[in-house]
Design a protein around this motif. Structure first.
Motif, PDB file in Angstrom:
ATOM      1  N   PRO A 119       0.829  -1.206   0.000  1.00  0.00           N
ATOM      2  CA  PRO A 119       0.000   0.000   0.000  1.00  0.00           C
ATOM      3  C   PRO A 119       0.867   1.261   0.000  1.00  0.00           C
ATOM      4  N   ALA A 120       0.498   2.200  -0.864  1.00  0.00           N
ATOM      5  CA  ALA A 120       1.266   3.441  -0.988  1.00  0.00           C
ATOM      6  C   ALA A 120       0.417   4.474  -1.701  1.00  0.00           C
ATOM      7  N   ARG A 121       0.782   5.722  -1.468  1.00  0.00           N
ATOM      8  CA  ARG A 121       0.144   6.823  -2.181  1.00  0.00           C
ATOM      9  C   ARG A 121       1.067   7.253  -3.312  1.00  0.00           C
ATOM     10  N   GLY A 122       0.513   7.413  -4.470  1.00  0.00           N
ATOM     11  CA  GLY A 122       1.276   7.906  -5.603  1.00  0.00           C
ATOM     12  C   GLY A 122       0.886   9.344  -5.899  1.00  0.00           C
ATOM     13  N   GLN A 123       1.272   9.814  -7.060  1.00  0.00           N
ATOM     14  CA  GLN A 123       0.889  11.152  -7.500  1.00  0.00           C
ATOM     15  C   GLN A 123       1.110  11.254  -8.995  1.00  0.00           C
ATOM     16  N   LEU A 124       0.643  12.329  -9.587  1.00  0.00           N
ATOM     17  CA  LEU A 124       0.858  12.543 -11.008  1.00  0.00           C
ATOM     18  C   LEU A 124       2.326  12.841 -11.263  1.00  0.00           C
ATOM     19  N   GLY A 125       2.803  12.405 -12.401  1.00  0.00           N
ATOM     20  CA  GLY A 125       4.197  12.640 -12.747  1.00  0.00           C
ATOM     21  C   GLY A 125       5.125  11.728 -11.980  1.00  0.00           C
ATOM     22  N   PRO A 126       6.412  11.778 -12.268  1.00  0.00           N
ATOM     23  CA  PRO A 126       7.357  10.938 -11.534  1.00  0.00           C
ATOM     24  C   PRO A 126       7.422  11.383 -10.078  1.00  0.00           C
ATOM     25  N   TRP A 127       7.372  10.437  -9.173  1.00  0.00           N
ATOM     26  CA  TRP A 127       7.434  10.789  -7.751  1.00  0.00           C
ATOM     27  C   TRP A 127       8.532  10.001  -7.067  1.00  0.00           C
ATOM     28  N   ARG A 128       9.036  10.578  -5.997  1.00  0.00           N
ATOM     29  CA  ARG A 128      10.157   9.987  -5.267  1.00  0.00           C
ATOM     30  C   ARG A 128       9.623   9.101  -4.138  1.00  0.00           C
ATOM     31  N   PRO A 129       9.882   7.797  -4.192  1.00  0.00           N
ATOM     32  CA  PRO A 129       9.437   6.912  -3.113  1.00  0.00           C
ATOM     33  C   PRO A 129      10.300   7.101  -1.860  1.00  0.00           C
ATOM     34  N   THR A 130       9.706   6.824  -0.718  1.00  0.00           N
ATOM     35  CA  THR A 130      10.457   6.880   0.534  1.00  0.00           C
ATOM     36  C   THR A 130      11.391   5.673   0.618  1.00  0.00           C
ATOM     37  N   GLU A 131      12.417   5.793   1.428  1.00  0.00           N
ATOM     38  CA  GLU A 131      13.340   4.669   1.635  1.00  0.00           C
ATOM     39  C   GLU A 131      12.594   3.463   2.206  1.00  0.00           C
ATOM     40  N   ASP A 132      11.627   3.717   3.100  1.00  0.00           N
ATOM     41  CA  ASP A 132      10.849   2.630   3.690  1.00  0.00           C
ATOM     42  C   ASP A 132      10.055   1.883   2.613  1.00  0.00           C
ATOM     43  N   LEU A 133       9.453   2.616   1.696  1.00  0.00           N
ATOM     44  CA  LEU A 133       8.697   1.983   0.616  1.00  0.00           C
ATOM     45  C   LEU A 133       9.624   1.150  -0.270  1.00  0.00           C
ATOM     46  N   ILE A 134      10.772   1.698  -0.622  1.00  0.00           N
ATOM     47  CA  ILE A 134      11.743   0.945  -1.430  1.00  0.00           C
ATOM     48  C   ILE A 134      12.163  -0.326  -0.701  1.00  0.00           C
ATOM     49  N   ASP A 135      12.428  -0.221   0.598  1.00  0.00           N
ATOM     50  CA  ASP A 135      12.814  -1.401   1.377  1.00  0.00           C
ATOM     51  C   ASP A 135      11.722  -2.466   1.358  1.00  0.00           C
ATOM     52  N   GLN A 136      10.453  -2.055   1.500  1.00  0.00           N
ATOM     53  CA  GLN A 136       9.345  -3.018   1.495  1.00  0.00           C
ATOM     54  C   GLN A 136       9.228  -3.726   0.146  1.00  0.00           C
ATOM     55  N   VAL A 137       9.469  -2.981  -0.919  1.00  0.00           N
ATOM     56  CA  VAL A 137       9.416  -3.577  -2.262  1.00  0.00           C
ATOM     57  C   VAL A 137      10.579  -4.545  -2.453  1.00  0.00           C
ATOM     58  N   LEU A 138      11.777  -4.110  -2.114  1.00  0.00           N
ATOM     59  CA  LEU A 138      12.960  -4.941  -2.358  1.00  0.00           C
ATOM     60  C   LEU A 138      12.998  -6.191  -1.481  1.00  0.00           C
ATOM     61  N   GLN A 139      12.327  -6.178  -0.336  1.00  0.00           N
ATOM     62  CA  GLN A 139      12.237  -7.389   0.487  1.00  0.00           C
ATOM     63  C   GLN A 139      11.536  -8.507  -0.275  1.00  0.00           C
ATOM     64  N   GLN A 140      10.655  -8.138  -1.195  1.00  0.00           N
ATOM     65  CA  GLN A 140       9.920  -9.140  -1.979  1.00  0.00           C
ATOM     66  C   GLN A 140      10.658  -9.556  -3.250  1.00  0.00           C
ATOM     67  N   LEU A 141      11.759  -8.886  -3.540  1.00  0.00           N
ATOM     68  CA  LEU A 141      12.543  -9.186  -4.748  1.00  0.00           C
ATOM     69  C   LEU A 141      13.998  -9.428  -4.330  1.00  0.00           C
ATOM     70  N   PRO A 142      14.250 -10.522  -3.615  1.00  0.00           N
ATOM     71  CA  PRO A 142      15.580 -10.724  -3.034  1.00  0.00           C
ATOM     72  C   PRO A 142      16.730 -10.862  -4.033  1.00  0.00           C
TER      73      PRO A 142
END
Length: 146
Positions: A119-142
Motif C-alpha cells: 500500500p502506498a500513495r502515488g501522485q501525477l508525474g514521476p514521484w520519489r518513493p520513501t526509503e521505507d517503501l523501497i525497502d518493502q518492495v525490495l524485500q519481496q525481490l531478493p
C-alpha cells in the motif's frame, strides 16, 4: 537486501498508473506507457493508482491481457525499467498497439510483479518513493539488482 547493493542517490522513481493498464503491464502484454511529458530512462516502482479506467475494461486488447486478474489499487505492485522515451512522428505508424498518438511512449522492460502489493500513495508525474517503501518492495525481490 542490504544498502551496499543499491546505487547511490536518486536511482528510482514511482509511476502511478490507473487499472487495468497496470495489470496489463504486469502480464508483460503492455510494454508501452503513454505520458503527456517525457520521462528519463531508469527504474520505476509500478504503482496502481486509486482510480480504475472503467471504459478501458471493455477494450478487447485490455480484456485479453488481464483476464482473471485482480485489479489492485492504491499500492505498488511491481517494478520496471524505462529503457526509452519517444514520440512517434506525426503520420507514422504507432510503435505499439498500446501507444496513443501524440503521447510520449515510455518503453518498459524487466517488469517484475510483487508477490504482495505494498500500500502506498502515488501522485501525477514521476514521484520519489520513501526509503521505507523501497525497502518493502525490495524485500519481496531478493535477487533484484538494479
Amino acid at each position: 537486501m542490504s544498502a551496499p547493493f543499491l546505487p547511490e542517490g536518486d536511482w528510482i522513481r514511482g509511476i502511478s498508473i490507473k487499472q487495468p493498464w497496470t495489470a496489463a503491464i504486469l502480464t508483460g502484454a503492455k510494454t508501452i506507457e503513454n505520458r503527456p511529458r517525457p520521462w528519463r530512462p531508469g527504474w520505476v516502482l509500478v504503482h496502481a493508482s486509486q482510480q480504475i479506467d472503467r471504459p478501458a475494461l471493455r477494450l478487447p486488447l485490455v480484456a485479453r491481457s488481464i483476464r482473471d486478474r485482480d485489479l489492485v489499487t492504491g499500492a505498488v505492485v511491481g517494478i520496471a525499467r524505462i529503457t526509452d522515451c519517444h514520440q512517434d512522428p506525426e503520420g507514422a505508424p504507432l510503435c505499439s498497439p498500446w501507444a496513443h498518438p501524440g503521447a510520449w511512449h515510455l518503453k518498459l522492460a524487466d517488469v517484475q510483479e510483487l508477490p504482495l502489493p505494498v500500500p502506498a500513495r502515488g501522485q501525477l508525474g514521476p514521484w520519489r518513493p520513501t526509503e521505507d517503501l523501497i525497502d518493502q518492495v525490495l524485500q519481496q525481490l531478493p535477487v533484484f539488482r538494479p
